[in-house]
Each structure stands twice: as C-alpha cells, then as structure tokens.
Enzyme design. Structure first.
Site, PDB file in Angstrom:
ATOM      1  N   ARG A   1      15.076 -16.271  33.620  1.00 29.53           N
ATOM      2  CA  ARG A   1      15.961 -16.548  34.744  1.00 29.53           C
ATOM      3  C   ARG A   1      15.307 -16.100  36.057  1.00 29.53           C
ATOM      4  O   ARG A   1      14.306 -15.393  36.059  1.00 29.53           O
ATOM      5  CB  ARG A   1      17.299 -15.817  34.554  1.00 29.53           C
ATOM      6  CG  ARG A   1      18.160 -16.379  33.461  1.00 29.53           C
ATOM      7  CD  ARG A   1      19.383 -15.504  33.178  1.00 29.53           C
ATOM      8  NE  ARG A   1      19.020 -14.233  32.542  1.00 29.53           N
ATOM      9  CZ  ARG A   1      19.903 -13.291  32.188  1.00 29.53           C
ATOM     10  NH1 ARG A   1      21.192 -13.479  32.442  1.00 29.53           N
ATOM     11  NH2 ARG A   1      19.503 -12.181  31.601  1.00 29.53           N
TER      12      ARG A   1
ATOM     13  N   LYS B   1      17.785  -9.043  36.113  1.00 25.31           N
ATOM     14  CA  LYS B   1      17.834  -7.871  35.234  1.00 25.31           C
ATOM     15  C   LYS B   1      17.436  -6.608  35.997  1.00 25.31           C
ATOM     16  O   LYS B   1      16.849  -6.649  37.064  1.00 25.31           O
ATOM     17  CB  LYS B   1      16.903  -8.065  34.031  1.00 25.31           C
ATOM     18  CG  LYS B   1      17.365  -9.159  33.080  1.00 25.31           C
ATOM     19  CD  LYS B   1      18.762  -8.900  32.526  1.00 25.31           C
ATOM     20  CE  LYS B   1      18.805  -7.725  31.581  1.00 25.31           C
ATOM     21  NZ  LYS B   1      20.175  -7.480  31.055  1.00 25.31           N
TER      22      LYS B   1
ATOM     23  N   TYR C   1      21.883  -7.038  37.908  1.00 24.72           N
ATOM     24  CA  TYR C   1      22.526  -6.373  36.770  1.00 24.72           C
ATOM     25  C   TYR C   1      21.761  -5.081  36.500  1.00 24.72           C
ATOM     26  O   TYR C   1      20.554  -5.108  36.269  1.00 24.72           O
ATOM     27  CB  TYR C   1      22.478  -7.251  35.517  1.00 24.72           C
ATOM     28  CG  TYR C   1      23.363  -8.467  35.557  1.00 24.72           C
ATOM     29  CD1 TYR C   1      24.748  -8.350  35.569  1.00 24.72           C
ATOM     30  CD2 TYR C   1      22.809  -9.746  35.554  1.00 24.72           C
ATOM     31  CE1 TYR C   1      25.564  -9.471  35.596  1.00 24.72           C
ATOM     32  CE2 TYR C   1      23.619 -10.869  35.580  1.00 24.72           C
ATOM     33  CZ  TYR C   1      24.991 -10.735  35.604  1.00 24.72           C
ATOM     34  OH  TYR C   1      25.797 -11.844  35.639  1.00 24.72           O
TER      35      TYR C   1
ATOM     36  N   HIS D   1      23.432  -2.144  34.503  1.00 24.24           N
ATOM     37  CA  HIS D   1      23.888  -1.548  33.237  1.00 24.24           C
ATOM     38  C   HIS D   1      23.367  -0.116  33.105  1.00 24.24           C
ATOM     39  O   HIS D   1      22.765   0.269  32.109  1.00 24.24           O
ATOM     40  CB  HIS D   1      23.445  -2.407  32.045  1.00 24.24           C
ATOM     41  CG  HIS D   1      24.015  -3.798  32.060  1.00 24.24           C
ATOM     42  ND1 HIS D   1      25.344  -4.060  31.805  1.00 24.24           N
ATOM     43  CD2 HIS D   1      23.440  -5.000  32.308  1.00 24.24           C
ATOM     44  CE1 HIS D   1      25.563  -5.362  31.893  1.00 24.24           C
ATOM     45  NE2 HIS D   1      24.428  -5.949  32.205  1.00 24.24           N
TER      46      HIS D   1
ATOM     47  N   GLU E   1      27.501  -6.161  37.488  1.00 21.97           N
ATOM     48  CA  GLU E   1      28.483  -6.019  36.407  1.00 21.97           C
ATOM     49  C   GLU E   1      29.694  -5.174  36.780  1.00 21.97           C
ATOM     50  O   GLU E   1      30.679  -5.149  36.025  1.00 21.97           O
ATOM     51  CB  GLU E   1      27.825  -5.468  35.138  1.00 21.97           C
ATOM     52  CG  GLU E   1      27.416  -4.013  35.188  1.00 21.97           C
ATOM     53  CD  GLU E   1      26.035  -3.774  35.785  1.00 21.97           C
ATOM     54  OE1 GLU E   1      25.564  -2.629  35.719  1.00 21.97           O
ATOM     55  OE2 GLU E   1      25.430  -4.747  36.319  1.00 21.97           O
TER      56      GLU E   1
ATOM     57  N   ASP F   1      23.749  -4.228  26.239  1.00 20.72           N
ATOM     58  CA  ASP F   1      23.394  -3.760  27.579  1.00 20.72           C
ATOM     59  C   ASP F   1      24.162  -2.504  27.977  1.00 20.72           C
ATOM     60  O   ASP F   1      23.728  -1.758  28.862  1.00 20.72           O
ATOM     61  CB  ASP F   1      23.669  -4.852  28.617  1.00 20.72           C
ATOM     62  CG  ASP F   1      22.528  -5.853  28.723  1.00 20.72           C
ATOM     63  OD1 ASP F   1      21.371  -5.444  28.550  1.00 20.72           O
ATOM     64  OD2 ASP F   1      22.792  -7.042  28.966  1.00 20.72           O
TER      65      ASP F   1
END
Length: 361
Positions: free
Chosen positions: A15, A75, A94, A96, A118, A270
């Site tokens: 991505r 990510k 993101y 996490h 998130e 995650d």
C-alpha cells in the site's frame, strides 16, 4: 505545508499513504507534496501519475523525511525509520502502539507528533480511519481461512461452502464489530454455517435482524467459547479494544479442544492478538502450527490487496490530512475532536489514556 509520502518498507506491504487523487487535492490547496520514487507502484500508481498532479519525486526515504513537516504513511515506522523522524514532525499513520513497547519508546524519544489512524474516533464511538481496513481484513480473513483449510496446507481439508449432500464448514467469529460483520457476510456468502459472538446484546439483536438466517448470534463468555471451538473449522478473532491490547479469548490450553487442522485467523494481531498463541506473521510466511491448529496472524492483511486498500484508505484519510495541512496539527485538533483523539504521543509525552496503561505489568 510540506508533506511526505515515503515508500512502505514493512514485509510485503504494497500500500501507499496517498493516491495521486489525494496529492491533486493537496496541491489545489498550495501544499508541497514529496513522494518517494516507486512508492505507489505496489498499488498500481507510477511516479509519472504523481508527477502529473504536481508531486515532487524524491529518490530516497531519507530525503522524504528530511524535506517534510508531515509524513503520511500506512503502517507504523519500523526500526530503520526511527532515526529519520524529526522533532515536532507530524507522523500520520496506523501506529498500534499497544502492541509494541519498542515503537512507543522510540516515538517518545523522537519527540514527534504521532497521530494514529486507529484511534481517530467519531462522537458515536466509530473509528472512521480504521473502518475501511477492518472491512478489508474481515473479508480477507474468510478468504485466507478458506484457503488454509485445504489439506495440502495442513488444514482440515474442508470446503467452507460444502456441496450437495455434504454439510458446509463451520465458522466461528469472535467480535461483532466491523471485522466480524464483514467476515460473517463473506462466510455466509460462501455458504458456510456461521456463528458470531459478542458481549453486546444490542449489537447481537441488530445483527440477528440484518444478517442471513444461517448466521447465528451467540453471547460470548469463556464457557461458551470453549464449547464452540470444539465444533468449528475456522475461527476468526476480531475483537478490538480502542488503543489498547486485545483480550486473550483463546488460551493455549484451548487449542487441544479443537479438531486437528482447525484454522484460526487473528485479525487483532496489530493490537497484540485475541489468541494467547498469536505472534505476528508476514505475507511471505503467513502461518504456523501449534497443537495441530493452523495460525494465520499476518499483521498487515490488507497489504495483500493494495489497490483496493489504498483507494479505501485515502477516501477516509484525505480530509484529515487536508485539515492538518491547512491549519497545523494543533489548531486542527482543537476544532476537530474526532481528529484530536488520534493524538497518541506529542513531543515525547503519551497523551492517549489507553496507551498509558498498555505496558503495565
């Protein structure tokens, strides 16, 4: 504002943080956008596609970080990126954090502004930037689970949908959120027998009304989970604790109660995972077996379908990127409480409450 789009370097992560359409929108607001060369190729977007809408292509990830006031990624940064992050630089991705104390400490040291997709949260409790990837992951969980039920991959040798004269496979879904509902839809569409479990009776009543008749709802507790895992072929873990670690709903001893070749897919990996035996895997090496139970715990499942995922992600992130770029992160968060909840670490301080308690013994 100067905005950077680096190439994702996590294993098999194809991505990219923004589509050319997103860059086009930022350029209309007179922002400068730096895109690392080949960053979009995995998602089907070439350097020339970005250049045509006004992006500046830079050859290295180091140059992108060094040139940008805000980094827009998919990510979390990995170890090789930590030292590239500058003090006061906005990192929008993101994160996490609850699943990685190392990452959390690294971002504290870098004194960046860490805004986590998130934990951006609407007034009604929904997570608008997590939802599209949860939709992708929920659907993929069934797609992957069905594949790993095949005997050559050490699964039970079951076709989820069955055939005339042969009963369909049985799917157990833990969690009736976005992941769980999308997984239930996919499994039901294949013709599987589906049970979806949750502790929210209001949610279960709603799903009982809207999902097909062969999707059964069940209240979740340890006893009930222990009974269901004995008879189901594919188990999906999709329970989310906003910004915190996922609860361990299936413990190591419970694996022995499952049929050999059962497949478990942990979409919550995650956030530390719903299963005690969960450990993050990659698309390159996606599964491992414990007590004859096949574990699929890929930490970036949507990365396997990057064209779909990148479009879906930019659809929801772009307005927030524009708001930060136009107003600056502080003013944007002051006027948009949804975005403000995305703040996790600010200039070396943890500001997201759930994260404060994530690493307590």
């Amino acid at each position: 504002m100067k905005i950077g789009i680096p190439k994702e370097i996590k294993n098999n992560e194809n991505r990219v943080g923004m589509t050319p359409a997103g860059v086009f929108a930022l350029k209309k607001h007179n922002h400068t956008v730096y895109v690392q060369s080949t960053a979009g190729e995995g998602s089907g977007f070439l350097d020339k596609d970005y250049e045509e809408v006004g992006a500046i292509i830079l050859p290295t990830i180091e140059e992108v970080y060094a040139s940008s006031e805000m980094i827009v990624k998919v990510k979390e940064p990995i170890v090789s990126e930590y030292d590239l992050i500058q003090e006061d630089q906005v990192i929008f991705t993101y994160f996490h954090f609850a699943s990685s104390e190392e990452l959390t400490k690294a971002m504290i040291r870098r004194k960046a502004i860490c805004i986590a997709y998130e934990t951006v949260e609407d007034e009604d409790g929904t997570l608008p930037l997590l939802t599209p990837m949860s939709e992708v992951a929920g659907r993929m969980a069934i797609q992957q689970g069905a594949k790993y039920l095949e005997k050559p991959i050490k699964g039970r040798g079951i076709l989820l949908g069955g055939v005339p004269g042969v009963a369909p496979g049985k799917v157990l879904i833990l969690g009736a959120g976005v992941v769980g509902v999308q997984a239930a839809k996919m499994a039901a569409g294949l013709g599987a027998s589906v049970t979806i479990m949750d502790i929210n009776m209001k949610r279960l009543r709603y799903l009982n009304d809207v999902l097909p008749n062969h999707v059964v709802t069940a209240f979740s507790n340890e006893y009930s989970i222990r009974q269901h895992i004995k008879t189901h072929d594919l188990i999906i873990g999709g329970v989310l604790v906003k910004g915190g670690k996922a609860p361990k709903l299936i413990t190591r001893d419970m694996l022995k109660e499952m049929k050999p070749g059962t497949v478990i897919v942990d979409v919550a990996v995650d956030q530390g995972g719903c299963f005690e035996t969960t450990r993050p895997t990659t698309h390159q090496d996606p599964t491992y077996i414990i007590d004859d139970v096949v574990h699929y715990c890929v930490a970036n499942m949507p990365g396997a379908v990057p064209y779909t995922s990148t479009l879906a992600l930019t659809n929801v992130t772009l307005n927030y990127v524009l708001k930060i770029a136009n107003l600056g992160w502080r003013e944007a968060c002051n006027i948009d409480k949804t975005l403000e909840k995305g703040l996790n670490i600010v200039k070396g301080e943890i500001v997201y409450e759930e994260l404060l308690h994530a690493f307590e013994a």
